[in-house]
Motif scaffolding. Structure first.
Motif, short mmCIF file in Angstrom:
data_model
loop_
_atom_site.label_atom_id
_atom_site.label_comp_id
_atom_site.label_asym_id
_atom_site.label_seq_id
_atom_site.Cartn_x
_atom_site.Cartn_y
_atom_site.Cartn_z
N LEU A 136 0.85 -1.15 0.13
CA LEU A 136 0.05 0.22 0.10
C LEU A 136 0.63 1.26 -0.02
CD1 LEU A 136 -2.88 -1.01 2.44
CD2 LEU A 136 -3.02 -0.68 -0.05
N LEU A 137 2.04 1.02 0.41
CA LEU A 137 3.05 2.36 0.32
C LEU A 137 3.76 2.35 -0.78
CD1 LEU A 137 4.18 2.11 4.32
CD2 LEU A 137 2.28 3.65 3.22
N GLY A 138 3.53 1.51 -1.59
CA GLY A 138 4.15 1.64 -2.72
C GLY A 138 5.66 0.97 -2.91
N PRO B 143 -8.76 4.00 -4.45
CA PRO B 143 -9.14 4.85 -5.65
C PRO B 143 -8.19 6.12 -5.62
CG PRO B 143 -10.97 4.04 -4.91
CD PRO B 143 -9.86 3.65 -3.95
N GLN B 144 -7.60 6.62 -6.77
CA GLN B 144 -6.64 7.75 -6.72
C GLN B 144 -7.59 8.84 -6.30
OE1 GLN B 144 -3.61 7.16 -7.37
NE2 GLN B 144 -3.11 9.34 -6.90
N GLY B 145 -7.12 9.66 -5.33
CA GLY B 145 -7.83 10.89 -4.83
C GLY B 145 -8.77 10.60 -3.50
N GLU C 229 -0.35 7.68 0.59
CA GLU C 229 0.78 8.49 -0.04
C GLU C 229 1.44 9.47 1.28
OE1 GLU C 229 -1.34 10.88 -3.03
OE2 GLU C 229 -2.06 9.07 -4.12
N ARG C 230 0.65 9.96 1.88
CA ARG C 230 1.34 11.00 2.92
C ARG C 230 2.48 9.97 3.90
NH1 ARG C 230 -3.72 12.72 3.24
NH2 ARG C 230 -4.18 11.52 5.25
N THR C 231 2.03 8.75 4.16
CA THR C 231 2.71 7.85 4.93
C THR C 231 3.93 7.44 4.29
OG1 THR C 231 0.59 7.06 6.16
CG2 THR C 231 2.78 5.44 6.39
#
Length: 786
Positions: free
Chosen positions: A104-106, A381-383, A391-393
């Motif tokens: 999830l964090l990429g 979903p994006q957004g 994304e912030r994490t």
């Protein structure tokens, strides 16, 4: 369950952390992420067991229930609390949760989600070396991964004290409650120096289940008291906010008392009950049962079912409150009460450890958490708020890799030839002092560790020279005592770390000191000294440290039967073969002081780099005439001897017309030479080979056979085919260690060594008892040559 005992101390937010308590709307987003982590970790295991082809039919496994137990803890930790400098050791059976979080964090490609426990895929347990996504600590050997962050904290502090580039951050251990049964945990917790490590935080997944059953007598109160007695802060997160709110209602005190006082198995049984059964069973038959029944009467069935499962370890708000209360001036343990299998159909079942959800149960889980079983790896979903949190994490936790500084150059030879008599144990201390004189830049990177045996293993001179490491400077009250020989100058600049007597702690610290090159780019040269009979006790954590990328030197001394007067309790037999068999390690057993020096320098040169490795030195207290080494005076011949020594051995005596070969290791070389002299008088010529590393010679044999990479040049130099003769091997250890040498040239052999528990007596008596004295060697040689 135990009565609740909580010790908390409010603390301001530490620098770099996020807000201490998320708002309710933020908790809703965090819950959505938690549910997706639950789904992903469960689906990763499901795919490995039910979807991926399994032609052999062997069990794959993966621990869905154990992972579900940790989902709330790990979601709240990663997505709310962690900073970029923090490091986390994840309990072995929660590795799918770690992979789900990293995905999830990429930090993990989707293609790996279908590879759990497959060749080259996601590992069974978190692995720094083998997993494709970020793993701070390798775990899997119970108790070892739990304690690693303690030694990681010491290693980081040492690097900061010596080189000022070790960074900061907390060191977390996420452990199962059953893991606290391991002695390694308590050996580490009780070490006096650990009480000063405020960056250490353990979070205990307190689900009260082991592999086979609900543990009936596990007591949080007793465990909490043990941590508190060791100087730790203790925080308990027992109940969630829903239950706490219910406790404030009329009859709530009776409900709290009822849950507190019931046994673990009774509570776990309630988790498997319907709402109707809960209304019957939960009130019990004691005082207050009517109040509990009335309290439950006011709840609908869904609320009754939710209440009994509302433990603190699954309440994200309660967990984040606990993190905010951590006192960074001392170690902290958080007891988070959980349900094993929380959120799954198998929740709370006493045999759910290896249970797998059925296809229908996976479909039900997907419906409950809002996932699509047809697209199991779908991200948010994006957004969406959830995608934004991910994304912030990811941005907050992004950790730039530390540039790797090359280890300092290590000299190969001090150009000094020892004289007189001495042991390899004594030579160790002298070699370290020589290093400070001839290569001070290299010596600056050396750190020694011992479990209360520094003086008895001849480190006294080194210790007096470099001082003892301590986070703060401490006064040496014996500095002015003329009769004090060993001085304990404790200061941040010291280079020796003295632990308590537990060998497990020593090798745990060795592993982490040996991993600083890969964590912070700062290579160290750690050397641990332990009595050789206790290498077996220390082997598992040291081996696991090497598996996790730690590179160090372990010195076992004294070894074998050289402590003859102390009897069998202090005589090591199997350690030579341990050195031969241990992956990631090169083992040496030198006979002479110069051999030891060369082998030590070779071991130091392997440390602190990606293609490096560890070294095991098996040393002796036996005093040996150093002139027997016959060190060549010619510089080129001396260098040839050195190259052979660090490659595995050398021809110590070459007979003009040999009838046999005597191959001896370590402290038995003098007996081999004495036997060769006597055989010569009988008309039997013998070559004598000094084996410095059975390990390297065995690897050379495998390289010759094409079974592993490497060179076999050393075999041709010390066992040339044209000089192939019957062979006697001898060492102060189990004889099978050298038995393979006869196979190099396919010659008859006799293998001598120690195969039984030792006896007290003089060295002469004990050598005779085991048949490894000169008489024994001569007898074996005559058997072969007749």
């Amino acid at each position: 369950m135990d009565a609740m005992t909580t010790e908390t101390q409010a603390a301001a937010d530490r620098p770099g952390s996020v807000a201490a308590g998320p708002a309710e709307r933020d908790l809703d987003v965090l819950r959505a992420v938690e549910q997706r982590v639950l789904w992903l970790s469960t689906a990763i295991i499901d795919h490995a067991n039910r979807v991926r082809p399994n032609p052999t039919g062997l069990k794959v496994g993966g621990h869905q229930a154990s992972s579900a137990s940790m989902t709330s803890i790990m979601t709240s930790l990663w997505f709310h609390e962690l900073g970029p400098e923090d490091r986390v050791s994840v309990k072995p059976h929660a590795s799918p949760v770690l992979h789900a979080v990293n995905y999830l964090l990429g930090e993990l490609d989707e293609s790996y989600l279908t590879t759990l426990r497959s060749f080259g895929g996601l590992q069974s347990y978190p692995s720094r070396e083998k997993d494709p996504d970020p793993v701070d600590y390798s775990t899997g050997s119970v108790g070892i991964g739990a304690t690693a962050p303690i030694w990681g904290a010491v290693a980081r502090r040492y690097v900061n004290a010596r080189f000022q580039d070790g960074g900061s951050g907390r060191q977390y251990s996420l452990i199962g409650d059953a893991e606290l049964d391991e002695g390694a945990c308590w050996e580490a917790i009780l070490d006096p120096g650990v009480a000063e490590l405020g960056e250490v935080v353990w979070i205990v997944d307190f689900n009260r289940q082991s592999l086979d059953r609900v543990v009936p007598n596990i007591s949080a109160t007793r465990l909490q008291g043990m941590f508190a007695a060791a100087g730790w802060q203790v925080i308990t997160v027992k109940y969630g906010r829903l239950l706490e709110k219910l406790f404030a209602e009329p009859g709530g005190d009776a409900l709290r008392a009822r849950i507190d006082e019931m046994t673990n198995p009774e509570y776990q049984r309630l988790l498997r009950c319907s709402a109707t059964q809960l209304r019957e069973r939960l009130p019990g038959s004691g005082p207050g049962s009517d109040k509990i029944a009335a309290l439950l009467e006011g709840l609908d069935d869904a609320s009754v079912d939710a209440v009994i499962r509302n433990l603190g370890g699954h309440d994200l708000g309660a967990l984040t409150d606990a993190y905010a209360a951590i006192d960074d001036t001392r170690p902290t343990v958080v007891f988070a009460y959980t349900v094993k299998g929380h959120g799954l159909a198998t929740a709370g079942h006493p045999q759910n450890h290896s249970a797998l959800l059925t296809g229908d149960q996976m479909t039900e889980l997907a419906r409950n958490v809002g996932a699509d079983p047809e697209r199991p790896w779908e991200r948010f979903p994006q957004g969406s708020p959830e995608a934004g949190l991910c994304e912030r994490t990811a941005a907050r936790l992004r950790r730039d890799p530390a540039p790797l500084q090359p280890p300092p150059a290590v000299p190969t030879d001090f150009k000094r030839t020892p004289t007189g008599s001495g042991s390899t144990q004594q030579a160790l201390g002298r070699a370290l002092l020589d290093l400070t004189r001839q290569a001070p830049g290299t010596a600056r990177h050396v750190v020694t560790v011992s479990p209360d045996v520094a003086s008895t293993t001849n480190l006294g001179g080194w210790l007096n020279k470099v001082g003892t490491w301590s986070p703060t400077e401490r006064r040496d009250w014996f500095a002015d005592d003329a009769e004090t020989i060993l001085h304990w100058r404790e200061q941040p600049g010291g280079q020796h770390i003295e632990l308590g007597i537990a060998e497990t702690n020593l090798v745990g610290l060795l592993g982490e000191l040996g991993a600083t090159w890969s964590r912070w780019g700062r290579p160290l040269m750690p050397i641990g000294v332990v009595y050789d009979p206790f290498v077996g006790r220390a082997l598992e954590p040291w081996s696991f440290g090497m598996y996790a990328g730690g590179q160090s030197i372990l010195v076992g001394t004294p070894s074998g039967v050289s402590l003859a007067p102390e009897g069998g309790a202090h005589q090591s037999v199997i350690t030579p073969s341990i050195g031969l068999e241990q992956p990631g390690c090169t083992a040496y057993e030198p006979a002479f002081a110069l051999d030891l020096e060369w082998c030590l320098l070779a071991g130091l040169s392997r440390l602190g780099k990606p293609d490096g490795g560890s070294t095991y030195l098996r040393l002796s207290t036996r005093s040996v005439d150093q002139s027997l080494a016959g060190v060549p005076a010619d510089p080129a011949a001396r260098e040839r001897r050195r190259r052979q020594t660090v490659a595995g051995g050398y021809m110590l005596r070459r007979h003009a017309d040999p009838s046999l070969t005597i191959a001896a290791a370590g402290a038995m070389v003098p007996e081999a030479l004495a036997a060769a002299d006597r055989l010569a008088e009988l008309g039997v010529g013998a070559d004598v080979v000094s084996v410095t590393s059975a390990d390297l010679l065995f690897r050379a044999v495998r390289a010759r056979q094409g079974l592993e990479e490497g060179s076999d040049w050393i075999l041709g130099q010390i066992f040339p085919p044209e000089r192939a003769r019957p062979m006697v091997t001898v060492l102060d250890g189990h004889p099978h260690t050298l038995a393979f040498l006869a196979g190099i040239n396919q010659v008859p052999s006799r293998t001598l060594g120690v195969t039984g528990f030792g006896q007290s007596g003089t060295l002469t008596d004990v050598h005779r008892h085991h048949g490894i004295d000169a008489d024994g060697i001569v007898g074996a040689a005559l058997d072969l040559t007749d």
